[in-house]
Design a protein around this motif. Sequence first.
Motif, PDB file in Angstrom:
ATOM      1  N   GLY A 105      16.128  -8.386  64.075  1.00 33.80           N
ATOM      2  CA  GLY A 105      15.587  -7.155  63.515  1.00 33.80           C
ATOM      3  C   GLY A 105      15.689  -5.966  64.456  1.00 33.80           C
ATOM      4  O   GLY A 105      15.131  -4.913  64.175  1.00 33.80           O
ATOM      5  N   ILE A 106      16.415  -6.106  65.548  1.00 34.86           N
ATOM      6  CA  ILE A 106      16.589  -5.005  66.501  1.00 34.86           C
ATOM      7  C   ILE A 106      17.527  -3.974  65.875  1.00 34.86           C
ATOM      8  O   ILE A 106      18.741  -4.155  65.836  1.00 34.86           O
ATOM      9  CB  ILE A 106      17.135  -5.506  67.855  1.00 34.86           C
ATOM     10  N   GLY A 107      16.943  -2.897  65.373  1.00 35.93           N
ATOM     11  CA  GLY A 107      17.677  -1.907  64.604  1.00 35.93           C
ATOM     12  C   GLY A 107      18.775  -1.189  65.355  1.00 35.93           C
ATOM     13  O   GLY A 107      19.764  -0.778  64.753  1.00 35.93           O
ATOM     14  N   ILE A 108      18.634  -1.015  66.657  1.00 35.11           N
ATOM     15  CA  ILE A 108      19.634  -0.285  67.435  1.00 35.11           C
ATOM     16  C   ILE A 108      20.991  -0.982  67.390  1.00 35.11           C
ATOM     17  O   ILE A 108      22.028  -0.344  67.557  1.00 35.11           O
ATOM     18  CB  ILE A 108      19.163  -0.075  68.904  1.00 35.11           C
ATOM     19  N   LEU A 109      20.986  -2.268  67.109  1.00 32.22           N
ATOM     20  CA  LEU A 109      22.253  -2.999  67.012  1.00 32.22           C
ATOM     21  C   LEU A 109      23.095  -2.494  65.848  1.00 32.22           C
ATOM     22  O   LEU A 109      24.321  -2.631  65.866  1.00 32.22           O
ATOM     23  CB  LEU A 109      21.998  -4.494  66.874  1.00 32.22           C
ATOM     24  N   GLY A 110      22.440  -1.897  64.865  1.00 30.16           N
ATOM     25  CA  GLY A 110      23.172  -1.307  63.754  1.00 30.16           C
ATOM     26  C   GLY A 110      24.109  -0.198  64.201  1.00 30.16           C
ATOM     27  O   GLY A 110      25.075   0.111  63.513  1.00 30.16           O
ATOM     28  N   ALA A 111      23.850   0.385  65.361  1.00 31.67           N
ATOM     29  CA  ALA A 111      24.720   1.433  65.897  1.00 31.67           C
ATOM     30  C   ALA A 111      26.006   0.853  66.473  1.00 31.67           C
ATOM     31  O   ALA A 111      26.995   1.564  66.611  1.00 31.67           O
ATOM     32  CB  ALA A 111      23.977   2.227  66.969  1.00 31.67           C
ATOM     33  N   ILE A 112      26.013  -0.417  66.802  1.00 31.48           N
ATOM     34  CA  ILE A 112      27.199  -1.068  67.357  1.00 31.48           C
ATOM     35  C   ILE A 112      28.153  -1.490  66.243  1.00 31.48           C
ATOM     36  O   ILE A 112      29.370  -1.477  66.416  1.00 31.48           O
ATOM     37  CB  ILE A 112      26.790  -2.286  68.220  1.00 31.48           C
ATOM     38  N   THR A 113      27.614  -1.844  65.106  1.00 34.25           N
ATOM     39  CA  THR A 113      28.418  -2.355  63.997  1.00 34.25           C
ATOM     40  C   THR A 113      29.565  -1.422  63.613  1.00 34.25           C
ATOM     41  O   THR A 113      30.691  -1.897  63.441  1.00 34.25           O
ATOM     42  CB  THR A 113      27.518  -2.645  62.780  1.00 34.25           C
ATOM     43  N   PRO A 114      29.359  -0.101  63.494  1.00 31.84           N
ATOM     44  CA  PRO A 114      30.474   0.770  63.122  1.00 31.84           C
ATOM     45  C   PRO A 114      31.623   0.775  64.130  1.00 31.84           C
ATOM     46  O   PRO A 114      32.769   1.019  63.755  1.00 31.84           O
ATOM     47  CB  PRO A 114      29.830   2.160  63.021  1.00 31.84           C
ATOM     48  N   ILE A 115      31.324   0.500  65.388  1.00 30.02           N
ATOM     49  CA  ILE A 115      32.400   0.414  66.383  1.00 30.02           C
ATOM     50  C   ILE A 115      33.344  -0.715  65.987  1.00 30.02           C
ATOM     51  O   ILE A 115      34.569  -0.571  66.023  1.00 30.02           O
ATOM     52  CB  ILE A 115      31.825   0.190  67.799  1.00 30.02           C
ATOM     53  N   GLY A 116      32.764  -1.839  65.592  1.00 37.01           N
ATOM     54  CA  GLY A 116      33.585  -2.951  65.123  1.00 37.01           C
ATOM     55  C   GLY A 116      34.376  -2.577  63.882  1.00 37.01           C
ATOM     56  O   GLY A 116      35.555  -2.933  63.746  1.00 37.01           O
ATOM     57  N   GLY A 117      33.748  -1.842  62.966  1.00 33.60           N
ATOM     58  CA  GLY A 117      34.446  -1.398  61.764  1.00 33.60           C
ATOM     59  C   GLY A 117      35.630  -0.502  62.082  1.00 33.60           C
ATOM     60  O   GLY A 117      36.705  -0.633  61.487  1.00 33.60           O
ATOM     61  N   VAL A 118      35.449   0.407  63.032  1.00 33.29           N
ATOM     62  CA  VAL A 118      36.544   1.290  63.447  1.00 33.29           C
ATOM     63  C   VAL A 118      37.672   0.462  64.076  1.00 33.29           C
ATOM     64  O   VAL A 118      38.853   0.724  63.830  1.00 33.29           O
ATOM     65  CB  VAL A 118      36.036   2.383  64.416  1.00 33.29           C
ATOM     66  N   LEU A 119      37.306  -0.544  64.855  1.00 32.78           N
ATOM     67  CA  LEU A 119      38.330  -1.411  65.444  1.00 32.78           C
ATOM     68  C   LEU A 119      39.086  -2.190  64.362  1.00 32.78           C
ATOM     69  O   LEU A 119      40.308  -2.371  64.464  1.00 32.78           O
ATOM     70  CB  LEU A 119      37.700  -2.357  66.467  1.00 32.78           C
ATOM     71  N   PHE A 120      38.383  -2.638  63.326  1.00 30.22           N
ATOM     72  CA  PHE A 120      39.062  -3.297  62.208  1.00 30.22           C
ATOM     73  C   PHE A 120      40.080  -2.348  61.575  1.00 30.22           C
ATOM     74  O   PHE A 120      41.236  -2.718  61.338  1.00 30.22           O
ATOM     75  CB  PHE A 120      38.061  -3.728  61.125  1.00 30.22           C
ATOM     76  N   ILE A 121      39.644  -1.123  61.300  1.00 27.01           N
ATOM     77  CA  ILE A 121      40.530  -0.139  60.685  1.00 27.01           C
ATOM     78  C   ILE A 121      41.735   0.120  61.585  1.00 27.01           C
ATOM     79  O   ILE A 121      42.881   0.156  61.119  1.00 27.01           O
ATOM     80  CB  ILE A 121      39.766   1.156  60.372  1.00 27.01           C
ATOM     81  N   ALA A 122      41.487   0.286  62.874  1.00 24.66           N
ATOM     82  CA  ALA A 122      42.587   0.537  63.815  1.00 24.66           C
ATOM     83  C   ALA A 122      43.588  -0.626  63.820  1.00 24.66           C
ATOM     84  O   ALA A 122      44.805  -0.405  63.825  1.00 24.66           O
ATOM     85  CB  ALA A 122      42.031   0.759  65.221  1.00 24.66           C
TER      86      ALA A 122
END
Length: 121
Positions: free
Chosen positions: A92-109
């Motif tokens: 439930g550590i909400g700040i981890l949600g800020a890391i998830t988009p980095i992974g998404g950008v890497l997927f797109i790249a």
Amino acid sequence: MKMLIILGAINALISVAAGAFGAHGLEGKLTEHYLEVWETACRYQMYHGLGLILLGILNGVTGTTMFNAAGIVMFIGIIFFTGSLFILSTTGIGILGAITPIGGVLFIAAWVMTIVQVLKI
């Protein structure tokens, strides 16, 4: 080539195991929202595990190292995206949600790198 296929298979395996664990071991322990987050992590890990296998095959068929580079980017994306979602859903550590988009950008790249390389062949 082999390493991407192996990494892809390992990620597919983890996705299946984590999905089963989420469905049977976490039910009743997590809220519905966090169970959905867990399922999203499993789903994207499977998609990109299969993507790694594809990149390994493309590298083997073409001998093009750009597919290896795309695979490395995709694998790091798996770590950031699914890893952060697995941890977020169980802690439930909400700040981890800020890391998830980095992974998404890497997927797109990684997918863009794949498209560009296929167009060059």
